[in-house]
Design an enzyme around this catalytic site. Structure first.
Site, mmCIF file in Angstrom:
data_model
loop_
_atom_site.group_PDB
_atom_site.id
_atom_site.type_symbol
_atom_site.label_atom_id
_atom_site.label_comp_id
_atom_site.label_asym_id
_atom_site.label_seq_id
_atom_site.Cartn_x
_atom_site.Cartn_y
_atom_site.Cartn_z
ATOM 1 N N CYS A 2 0.594 -1.468 0.021
ATOM 2 C CA CYS A 2 -0.056 0.018 -0.188
ATOM 3 C C CYS A 2 0.871 1.344 0.000
ATOM 4 C CB CYS A 2 -0.800 0.123 1.064
ATOM 5 S SG CYS A 2 -1.762 -1.494 1.578
ATOM 6 N N ARG A 27 1.916 1.752 -7.301
ATOM 7 C CA ARG A 27 2.440 0.464 -6.461
ATOM 8 C C ARG A 27 1.096 -0.359 -6.391
ATOM 9 N NH1 ARG A 27 5.936 1.974 -2.168
ATOM 10 N NH2 ARG A 27 5.258 0.689 -0.827
ATOM 11 N N TRP A 75 -4.356 -2.053 -1.084
ATOM 12 C CA TRP A 75 -4.137 -3.196 -1.871
ATOM 13 C C TRP A 75 -4.620 -4.098 -1.077
ATOM 14 C CZ3 TRP A 75 -1.927 -7.891 -2.617
ATOM 15 C CH2 TRP A 75 -1.975 -8.752 -3.902
ATOM 16 N N ASN A 99 0.664 0.196 6.590
ATOM 17 C CA ASN A 99 1.120 -0.869 5.668
ATOM 18 C C ASN A 99 1.778 -2.037 6.394
ATOM 19 O OD1 ASN A 99 0.530 0.885 3.719
ATOM 20 N ND2 ASN A 99 2.752 1.424 3.077
ATOM 21 N N GLY A 100 1.657 -3.109 5.789
ATOM 22 C CA GLY A 100 2.259 -4.402 6.493
ATOM 23 C C GLY A 100 1.115 -5.401 6.718
ATOM 24 N N GLU A 480 11.041 -14.618 -18.344
ATOM 25 C CA GLU A 480 10.757 -13.134 -18.007
ATOM 26 C C GLU A 480 9.677 -12.795 -19.046
ATOM 27 O OE1 GLU A 480 10.562 -9.453 -16.669
ATOM 28 O OE2 GLU A 480 10.988 -11.348 -15.824
ATOM 29 N N LYS A 484 6.083 -11.354 -18.213
ATOM 30 C CA LYS A 484 5.469 -9.895 -18.796
ATOM 31 C C LYS A 484 4.153 -10.154 -19.328
ATOM 32 C CE LYS A 484 8.416 -7.733 -16.867
ATOM 33 N NZ LYS A 484 8.152 -8.344 -15.834
ATOM 34 N N GLU A 487 1.286 -10.749 -17.172
ATOM 35 C CA GLU A 487 1.194 -9.726 -16.179
ATOM 36 C C GLU A 487 0.382 -8.646 -16.689
ATOM 37 O OE1 GLU A 487 4.807 -8.997 -12.899
ATOM 38 O OE2 GLU A 487 5.276 -8.552 -15.356
ATOM 39 N N HIS A 503 8.490 -33.808 -22.572
ATOM 40 C CA HIS A 503 8.130 -34.378 -21.492
ATOM 41 C C HIS A 503 6.941 -33.722 -20.815
ATOM 42 C CE1 HIS A 503 11.855 -36.490 -20.842
ATOM 43 N NE2 HIS A 503 12.547 -35.510 -21.560
ATOM 44 N N LYS A 601 3.455 -2.752 -7.194
ATOM 45 C CA LYS A 601 4.946 -2.550 -7.676
ATOM 46 C C LYS A 601 5.895 -3.207 -6.569
ATOM 47 C CE LYS A 601 8.091 -1.282 -10.272
ATOM 48 N NZ LYS A 601 8.384 -1.771 -11.320
#
Length: 606
Positions: A2, A27, A75, A99-100, A480, A484, A487, A503, A601
């Site tokens: 947050c 964020r 969030w 936050n946390g 990666e 992306k 996301e 496989h 973020k």
């Protein structure tokens, strides 16, 4: 994950709070709110679901003005996205933002039977705890100190109280919090980017600190309750650095910034034919000379950077390297051989799982710790024995781009300085230094393929799944690329080592499954060409990124020739077109490119 802002001034600070929250939008959040204390008006609070514009509309109808105030973007972790779960939380004269994670919130809630709970959050227990502790007397600072001593977990919190209308008290444990210093005011935020328009001078609170702020004074107490002085640091960041400029999205801007930031990562670190140990600071000698092997811990994109570096450490430097997902490593009991260096990699330097591994490193048996990070003032940089900054500048897009490539460059610098102590000879080092010096120009060439990648995106935008393939260092690049795409476009994408096709993944291949391949012209070229032939034989549609000139293209195979031969640094160059592909697919699908749903973020909670 947050965002927190706050201000203590002699003027109305509502607009400052809103501007600060706007600068923290990157964020990720699902609701926002502010509380203010104004002259004669008492405590005022306004909250809203969704984007900040909704909060602005609420405030237009019900102003929340004052000289002391706190703001928050949430969030959801505990409790669904809903206005009742949004911060700030209230209990009579107290208001708090947090936050946390409060791990003992259930136990505290059971003790607070005399309170009516409005929300489902863990954070609300804090404001009720503050109210109960205030009955024991003392200042707001003392009330907060007694309260946080009962909290288990992580927190950055800011508290205001209408009984002390000119004061704000803040505390931090496990989540970042900074104090902004101005001539006639003090500000607080979870990220300095929120405060750059009002100050460039900051005090970074340390673990366990609490602080009491008024418009003309600040008192800081350490974890033992002793008054301490913390240094005021002047930031070199420019407020304009967090703007989009001429670009439609931050993600595209940050993709195009990569030639410059890669050059910045190398600046002052490349000599004519070598890299100096001093890039790691005064602790470098004893750390480097004692290394026998390396472990890397990271999350998400940074984990992929670590996987790439493993190939380099073992093939170029000749030192054993193991790469771990930090959220798994922190709960394991690994066997750590004598002389093992732990390298932690994080864009923000506040990633909760990676930070936990770092702080437990000596107990786990690591000889020394080294942080590869983009934020010089972060907890990770302060806690590690030594650090190497990536110098990517502010990265606002949630999907990391320039942070990843600068991490790769920084890790190659480490490969060189560590490799000298193992199997890297001076001729090979000189070659790597020359490659690093030429890398920004090669990335510029890769960016020139943007128009054809944009055209290619239209072939993928209507798909629901995608398969990425690579071998060697191309495999973590493929990982990666898949990350992306999922996301920012919400297409289900997975990456596999191309040799694993038989496989299992080959069962997925048909003409509706785009197969995206990373195929550098290296020692594994013929191997991956054979793997791609397997895809083609099953009717698969191939999109190949390569610098190999003799790939046969037809109605099943489309190739993007990236135009350069980047040798050892191929992972950096091959990452660029995959970033562009993900971006353009997301734009075509109409998703929120810079703030993908459900993501944030800086992941400062588990």
């Amino acid at each position: 994950m947050c965002g927190i802002v706050g201000a203590v001034a002699q003027r109305n600070i509502a607009s400052v709070l809103l501007e600060g929250l706007a600068r923290l939008e990157y964020r990720g959040y699902d609701s926002a709110g502010i509380s203010c204390i104004g002259s004669g008006a008492g405590m005022q609070r306004t909250r809203a679901m969704g984007k900040l514009n909704n909060l602005r509309q609420h405030l237009a109808n019900n102003p929340c003005d004052g000289t002391v105030g706190i703001g928050h973007t949430r969030w959801a972790t505990h409790g669904v996205p809903a206005e009742k779960n949004a911060h700030p939380h209230l209990c009579e004269s107290f208001s708090v933002v947090h936050n946390g994670i409060i791990e003992n919130h259930d136990l505290l809630r059971k003790k607070q039977l005399n309170h009516d709970f409005e929300s489902q959050t863990d954070s609300e227990v804090i404001v009720h705890l503050l109210h109960d502790e205030s009955a024991h007397g003392g200042s707001l600072l003392q009330t907060v100190q007694r309260s946080v001593s009962q909290l288990q977990g992580s927190y950055a919190l800011a508290v205001i109280c209408s009984e002390e209308p000119d004061t704000m008290v803040v505390a931090r444990q496990g989540s970042p919090l900074v104090i902004g210093v101005a001539d006639d005011a003090y500000y607080i935020a979870s990220d300095i980017l929120a405060l750059l328009p009002v100050t460039k001078r900051f005090i970074y609170l340390e673990e366990g600190d609490t602080a009491s702020l008024q418009h003309n004074a600040v008192v800081i107490m350490d974890v033992q309750g002793k008054r301490v002085n913390r240094a005021v640091v002047t930031s070199a960041l420019n407020p304009e650095a967090v703007g989009k400029g001429e670009y439609r999205h931050f993600m595209l801007k940050e993709i195009y910034e990569q030639p410059k930031v890669i050059a910045d990562t190398c600046e002052g670190r490349l000599m004519q034919d070598h890299v100096v140990d001093e890039i790691l600071g005064p602790q470098a000698a004893w750390v480097l000379d004692g290394i026998k092997q390396i472990h890397v811990a990271a999350c998400g994109t940074s984990y992929h950077a670590g996987l790439t570096a493993r190939y380099w450490f073992e093939e170029i430097a000749g030192v054993s390297c193991r790469v771990e997902i930090a959220s798994e490593l922190r709960y394991r009991h690994p066997v750590v051989p004598t002389g093992t260096l732990l390298i932690v990699v994080s864009q923000s330097g506040e990633t909760a799982d990676t930070l936990a591994v770092l702080r437990n490193a000596k107990t786990m048996g690591y000889m020394a710790t080294l942080a590869v990070c983009n934020v010089a003032e972060s907890s990770m940089v302060r806690d590690a024995d030594c650090a190497l900054m990536t110098r990517a500048g502010p990265e606002i897009g949630v999907a990391s781009t320039k942070a990843f490539t600068t991490q790769l460059v920084a890790l190659m610098l480490l490969v060189i300085v560590i490799g000298r102590r193992f199997s890297l000879d001076s001729a090979r080092e000189a070659s790597l230094v020359e490659q690093l010096r030429n890398l920004p120009a090669k990335v510029k060439i890769a960016l020139q393929h943007d128009p054809e990648i944009q055209a290619l995106a239209s072939h993928i935008a209507d798909k629901n799944n995608a398969l990425f393939l690579g071998r060697g260092t191309g495999y973590p690049v493929a990982m990666e690329g898949a990350l992306k795409l999922k996301e920012v476009s919400y297409i289900h994408a997975e990456a596999y080592a191309a040799g694993e096709l038989k496989h299992g993944p080959l069962a997925l291949v048909d003409d509706a499954m785009p197969v995206i391949a990373v195929m550098p012209d290296d020692a594994l070229l013929e191997k991956i060409k054979s793997n791609l032939a397997e895809v083609k034989a099953r009717g698969g549609r191939l999109y190949v990124f390569s610098n190999h000139q003799n790939m046969v293209c037809d109605d099943q195979v489309t190739m993007i020739d990236i135009g350069v031969k980047p040798a050892d640094l191929a992972p950096v160059v091959f990452t660029i077109p995959l970033q562009l592909l993900s971006y353009h697919v997301a734009v075509l699908r109409g998703t929120d490119v810079d703030q993908p749903r459900n993501l944030a973020k800086s992941v400062t909670v588990e």
